[in-house]
Design an enzyme around this catalytic site. Structure first.
Site, short mmCIF file in Angstrom:
data_model
loop_
_atom_site.label_atom_id
_atom_site.label_comp_id
_atom_site.label_asym_id
_atom_site.label_seq_id
_atom_site.Cartn_x
_atom_site.Cartn_y
_atom_site.Cartn_z
N ASP A 63 -19.10 9.66 -14.66
CA ASP A 63 -19.43 10.27 -15.95
C ASP A 63 -18.41 9.86 -17.00
OD1 ASP A 63 -20.49 12.13 -17.84
OD2 ASP A 63 -19.04 13.65 -17.15
N ASP A 123 -17.72 11.88 -20.51
CA ASP A 123 -17.02 13.02 -21.14
C ASP A 123 -16.37 13.92 -20.11
OD1 ASP A 123 -17.65 12.48 -23.92
OD2 ASP A 123 -19.72 12.90 -23.35
N ASP A 144 -17.95 16.15 -14.20
CA ASP A 144 -17.39 17.50 -14.39
C ASP A 144 -18.49 18.55 -14.47
OD1 ASP A 144 -17.99 16.30 -17.05
OD2 ASP A 144 -17.44 18.30 -17.73
MG MG Z 1 -19.00 15.17 -18.49
#
Ligand code: MG
Length: 174
Positions: A7, A9, A134
């Site tokens: 990922d 961000d 996340d």
């Molecule tokens: Mg993320």
């Protein structure tokens, strides 16, 4: 070769760091990562700040100024020696981010071919062995193993293997 999808961000991009820096300086607040344990910014910010915060995600400039997560460049480069590495970002949530995210990846991860950038919506379409993210929302229907990269908002999550830093990612995979 096994495949790792990563990922952007809060994993390779320190989006929250940039977000807090701008928010605190522009609105004179003192919001910290510690105050965000188990929460998103929108849940702790005073309601009158929300319209201002919402504008961040409507400007390309916000995305181009985000810093790189410590150690991410070196670790991702090392992973490419033993794995096929793809960057998978749910960019459809924020269409204005497409161009700046592409430029950001070319600038900070120049060793990755752009054919390995995946700008998607639902990440269950990703055919990889691992997804480092996340956000647990992407793990439920993902066919491989979701590896949770620690961010303040996910600190109470216990269902997945967790990594706190890029050194830990390196230890897990290399
Ligand atoms: Mg993320």
């Amino acid at each position: 070769m096994q495949r790792i999808a990563i990922d952007m961000d809060e994993v390779i991009a320190d989006t929250l760091g940039h977000y807090l820096e701008r928010y605190n300086s522009e609105l004179g607040r003192n919001l910290t990562r510690e105050a965000l344990l188990g929460k998103r910014v929108m849940e702790v910010a005073p309601p009158e700040d929300v319209p201002h915060i919402m504008k961040y995600f409507q400007t390309a400039e916000f995305f181009s100024k985000i810093g790189v997560m410590p150690g991410a460049q070196e670790a991702v480069r090392d992973l490419t020696g033993q794995y096929e590495v793809f960057i998978a970002t749910a960019a459809m949530e924020v269409p204005v981010s497409f161009a700046p995210k592409y430029e950001w990846l070319k600038e900070h991860f120049p060793f990755l071919p752009s054919s390995h950038f995946v700008f998607c919506g639902d990440k269950s379409i990703i055919n990889a062995d691992y997804l480092i993210d996340d956000s647990v929302k992407h793990f439920g229907r993902f066919r491989g193993e979701g590896i949770l990269f620690t961010a303040p908002h996910n600190i109470h999550e216990t269902r997945y293997r967790r990594v706190n830093t890029w050194d830990e990612v390196r230890d897990m995979f290399l």
